[in-house]
Design a protein around this motif. Structure first.
Motif, mmCIF file in Angstrom:
data_model
loop_
_atom_site.group_PDB
_atom_site.id
_atom_site.type_symbol
_atom_site.label_atom_id
_atom_site.label_comp_id
_atom_site.label_asym_id
_atom_site.label_seq_id
_atom_site.Cartn_x
_atom_site.Cartn_y
_atom_site.Cartn_z
ATOM 1 N N LYS A 196 -4.733 1.470 21.429
ATOM 2 C CA LYS A 196 -5.060 2.778 20.857
ATOM 3 C C LYS A 196 -4.083 3.065 19.715
ATOM 4 O O LYS A 196 -3.149 3.864 19.835
ATOM 5 C CB LYS A 196 -4.985 3.863 21.932
ATOM 6 N N TRP A 197 -4.323 2.402 18.588
ATOM 7 C CA TRP A 197 -3.412 2.501 17.453
ATOM 8 C C TRP A 197 -3.544 3.845 16.737
ATOM 9 O O TRP A 197 -4.628 4.400 16.628
ATOM 10 C CB TRP A 197 -3.699 1.388 16.448
ATOM 11 N N SER A 198 -2.424 4.306 16.232
ATOM 12 C CA SER A 198 -2.381 5.454 15.326
ATOM 13 C C SER A 198 -1.581 5.021 14.106
ATOM 14 O O SER A 198 -0.912 3.982 14.124
ATOM 15 C CB SER A 198 -1.704 6.650 15.994
ATOM 16 N N GLY B 39 -5.939 -1.467 -0.012
ATOM 17 C CA GLY B 39 -7.104 -0.858 -0.643
ATOM 18 C C GLY B 39 -7.891 0.059 0.271
ATOM 19 O O GLY B 39 -8.959 0.544 -0.107
ATOM 20 N N GLN B 40 -7.388 0.308 1.466
ATOM 21 C CA GLN B 40 -8.012 1.246 2.395
ATOM 22 C C GLN B 40 -6.953 1.734 3.372
ATOM 23 O O GLN B 40 -5.857 1.159 3.448
ATOM 24 C CB GLN B 40 -9.178 0.593 3.138
ATOM 25 N N SER B 41 -7.267 2.782 4.105
ATOM 26 C CA SER B 41 -6.285 3.335 5.036
ATOM 27 C C SER B 41 -6.090 2.394 6.223
ATOM 28 O O SER B 41 -6.950 1.555 6.513
ATOM 29 C CB SER B 41 -6.762 4.700 5.541
ATOM 30 N N ASP C 117 -1.240 -18.484 -5.919
ATOM 31 C CA ASP C 117 -1.625 -17.362 -6.781
ATOM 32 C C ASP C 117 -0.983 -16.081 -6.259
ATOM 33 O O ASP C 117 -1.033 -15.795 -5.073
ATOM 34 C CB ASP C 117 -3.150 -17.216 -6.803
ATOM 35 N N GLN C 118 -0.381 -15.306 -7.149
ATOM 36 C CA GLN C 118 0.290 -14.072 -6.744
ATOM 37 C C GLN C 118 -0.394 -12.825 -7.298
ATOM 38 O O GLN C 118 0.099 -11.714 -7.117
ATOM 39 C CB GLN C 118 1.753 -14.099 -7.225
ATOM 40 N N SER C 119 -1.521 -12.989 -7.981
ATOM 41 C CA SER C 119 -2.155 -11.856 -8.667
ATOM 42 C C SER C 119 -3.383 -11.363 -7.911
ATOM 43 O O SER C 119 -4.461 -11.228 -8.474
ATOM 44 C CB SER C 119 -2.551 -12.267 -10.088
ATOM 45 N N PHE C 120 -3.222 -11.099 -6.620
ATOM 46 C CA PHE C 120 -4.358 -10.684 -5.810
ATOM 47 C C PHE C 120 -4.719 -9.222 -6.053
ATOM 48 O O PHE C 120 -3.859 -8.384 -6.309
ATOM 49 C CB PHE C 120 -4.044 -10.866 -4.321
ATOM 50 N N SER C 121 -6.003 -8.933 -5.917
ATOM 51 C CA SER C 121 -6.453 -7.546 -5.875
ATOM 52 C C SER C 121 -6.097 -6.976 -4.505
ATOM 53 O O SER C 121 -5.807 -7.726 -3.571
ATOM 54 C CB SER C 121 -7.966 -7.476 -6.099
ATOM 55 N N PRO C 122 -6.121 -5.641 -4.357
ATOM 56 C CA PRO C 122 -5.819 -5.071 -3.037
ATOM 57 C C PRO C 122 -6.699 -5.669 -1.947
ATOM 58 O O PRO C 122 -7.901 -5.844 -2.121
ATOM 59 C CB PRO C 122 -6.108 -3.581 -3.242
ATOM 60 N N GLY C 123 -6.101 -5.991 -0.820
ATOM 61 C CA GLY C 123 -6.817 -6.611 0.288
ATOM 62 C C GLY C 123 -5.834 -7.314 1.204
ATOM 63 O O GLY C 123 -4.618 -7.248 1.008
ATOM 64 N N TRP C 124 -6.363 -8.011 2.220
ATOM 65 C CA TRP C 124 -5.479 -8.626 3.210
ATOM 66 C C TRP C 124 -4.555 -9.677 2.601
ATOM 67 O O TRP C 124 -3.432 -9.866 3.073
ATOM 68 C CB TRP C 124 -6.283 -9.199 4.368
ATOM 69 N N SER D 80 4.758 8.273 6.431
ATOM 70 C CA SER D 80 4.240 8.558 5.089
ATOM 71 C C SER D 80 4.410 7.360 4.154
ATOM 72 O O SER D 80 3.498 7.024 3.388
ATOM 73 C CB SER D 80 4.934 9.787 4.501
ATOM 74 N N THR D 81 5.572 6.709 4.221
ATOM 75 C CA THR D 81 5.807 5.535 3.373
ATOM 76 C C THR D 81 4.841 4.414 3.736
ATOM 77 O O THR D 81 4.262 3.756 2.866
ATOM 78 C CB THR D 81 7.256 5.038 3.526
ATOM 79 N N PHE D 82 4.654 4.216 5.034
ATOM 80 C CA PHE D 82 3.752 3.161 5.493
ATOM 81 C C PHE D 82 2.316 3.417 5.045
ATOM 82 O O PHE D 82 1.644 2.519 4.522
ATOM 83 C CB PHE D 82 3.799 3.054 7.017
ATOM 84 N N ALA D 83 1.830 4.643 5.248
ATOM 85 C CA ALA D 83 0.438 4.962 4.911
ATOM 86 C C ALA D 83 0.173 4.742 3.422
ATOM 87 O O ALA D 83 -0.851 4.157 3.042
ATOM 88 C CB ALA D 83 0.121 6.398 5.305
ATOM 89 N N ALA D 84 1.105 5.201 2.575
ATOM 90 C CA ALA D 84 0.927 5.037 1.128
ATOM 91 C C ALA D 84 1.000 3.565 0.730
ATOM 92 O O ALA D 84 0.209 3.086 -0.092
ATOM 93 C CB ALA D 84 1.994 5.841 0.387
ATOM 94 N N ARG D 85 1.945 2.845 1.317
ATOM 95 C CA ARG D 85 2.127 1.424 0.989
ATOM 96 C C ARG D 85 0.916 0.604 1.438
ATOM 97 O O ARG D 85 0.441 -0.282 0.723
ATOM 98 C CB ARG D 85 3.399 0.917 1.672
ATOM 99 N N PHE D 86 0.404 0.909 2.625
ATOM 100 C CA PHE D 86 -0.754 0.186 3.158
ATOM 101 C C PHE D 86 -1.974 0.399 2.262
ATOM 102 O O PHE D 86 -2.666 -0.561 1.894
ATOM 103 C CB PHE D 86 -1.049 0.660 4.581
ATOM 104 N N CYS D 87 -2.241 1.644 1.900
ATOM 105 C CA CYS D 87 -3.397 1.948 1.048
ATOM 106 C C CYS D 87 -3.278 1.263 -0.312
ATOM 107 O O CYS D 87 -4.269 0.749 -0.845
ATOM 108 C CB CYS D 87 -3.535 3.455 0.858
ATOM 109 N N ARG D 88 -2.078 1.243 -0.867
ATOM 110 C CA ARG D 88 -1.879 0.632 -2.189
ATOM 111 C C ARG D 88 -2.110 -0.874 -2.146
ATOM 112 O O ARG D 88 -2.730 -1.443 -3.050
ATOM 113 C CB ARG D 88 -0.464 0.941 -2.685
ATOM 114 N N LEU D 89 -1.647 -1.531 -1.104
ATOM 115 C CA LEU D 89 -1.741 -2.989 -1.034
ATOM 116 C C LEU D 89 -3.072 -3.478 -0.462
ATOM 117 O O LEU D 89 -3.613 -4.491 -0.913
ATOM 118 C CB LEU D 89 -0.591 -3.546 -0.188
#
Length: 313
Positions: A226-228, A252-254, A196-203, A241-250
């Motif tokens: 001690k991750w940042s 569903g959280q920061s 299945d390729q139609s996942f909602s945002p999440g891991w 900036s690209t990573f933060a936006a991409r992570f949140c979009r895929l």
């Protein structure tokens, strides 16, 4: 270990019940807020699932329904038929199909129900997953998953073993049933995620992205670091900036919210199965401050670490 294997190995079956269902048209079963997970494998006939949300799913021979967290639904020979509560069915043994960690059944159970018309046969499995890491994985899954005939090839290989267990009442039954349940659940979820390729945002959606997948692997392999956001972006080979936006979009959280959720899941596992102090556990999962850890734990689990540990005893 690949990241999908990492997630799936977190799923540890705590208790299980295997059942055989012989249902004849017309029939309907109301599953009311059944909280252990459950699945049904259709070996003959067809049936309809009506979820509490109104979602309707049609299953036929060879299909499988998986409810990883349980829930409420109606199992029907057709839409509109009257239903009987799950607890009121005529089970082969005077015990409920609901799970109890203190009970280890010595055999499968069976039920015959319906009006004598067209037959539907199901193999049923109820299971509870250990909390902590297992709950973290389950939280990212949909309420109901349907795998069509052929989607989960592993089932065709192990179905004879499942059917053999239905007639097994010899010593050692429960040990085999528990390991079989784990194989079934993990195998079904693996098949679902790979097909299945139609996942909602999440891991699961993050697994599909080659960049975010690297960051997830870093978080899960070394949660105490001690991750940042900048360090995780570097692990993913992306700008901050690209990573933060991409992570949140895929996801569903920061990134930091995800990191904290994973750390709390690890802490819950340690609290549940060990005797280490709360301060030691906080440090082990990456919190520099015991106070910050206790606050984060309470926000996510709605109780203090000590209350959580006492609840598991």
């Amino acid at each position: 270990m690949d990241l999908l294997s990492h997630f799936l190995t977190m799923l540890k079956i705590e208790s299980t019940s295997i059942s055989s269902w012989h249902l004849s048209e017309p029939w309907g079963v109301h599953v009311r807020d059944y909280r252990p997970g459950f699945c049904f494998i259709v070996t003959e006939g067809r049936f309809v699932v009506e979820a509490a949300t109104g979602q309707v799913l049609h299953l036929a021979k060879g299909d499988t329904l998986l409810a990883p967290r349980g829930g409420e639904c109606r199992l029907l020979s057709r839409l509109g038929v009257a239903t009987t509560d799950l607890s009121e069915l005529n089970w082969s043994e005077p015990r409920s199909p609901r799970l109890d960690r203190s009970v280890q059944p010595g055999s499968a159970i069976s039920v015959v129900h319906g009006g004598g018309g067209e037959l539907c046969r199901l193999l049923g499995l109820a299971f509870s997953i250990q909390s902590g890491q297992g709950a973290f994985v389950l939280a990212g899954l949909p309420d109901f998953i349907v795998l069509r005939d052929g989607d989960a090839s592993i089932l065709s290989q192990i179905r004879p073993a499942i059917e053999a267990l239905l007639a097994d009442d010899k010593p050692g039954y429960y040990a085999v049933a528990k390991h079989m349940a784990e194989l079934i659940v993990v195998g079904l979820l693996r098949s679902y995620i790979l097909t299945d390729q139609s996942f909602s945002p999440g891991w699961m959606k993050g697994l599909q992205d080659p960049y975010i997948c690297k960051a997830l692997l870093a978080i899960h392999e070394v949660p105490e670091r001690k991750w940042s956001v900048a360090l995780l972006a570097a692990a993913a080979n992306l700008s901050r900036s690209t990573f933060a936006a991409r992570f949140c979009r895929l996801i569903g959280q920061s990134p930091i919210d995800y990191l904290n959720a994973w750390r709390i899941s690890l802490a819950a596992e340690r609290l549940r199965g060990g005797t280490d102090s709360v301060a030691h556990i906080a440090s082990a999962v990456g919190y520099q401050s015991d106070r910050v850890f206790r606050q984060a734990f309470r926000e996510r689990m709605s109780m203090s670490p000590r209350q959580y540990r006492n609840q598991q005893i």
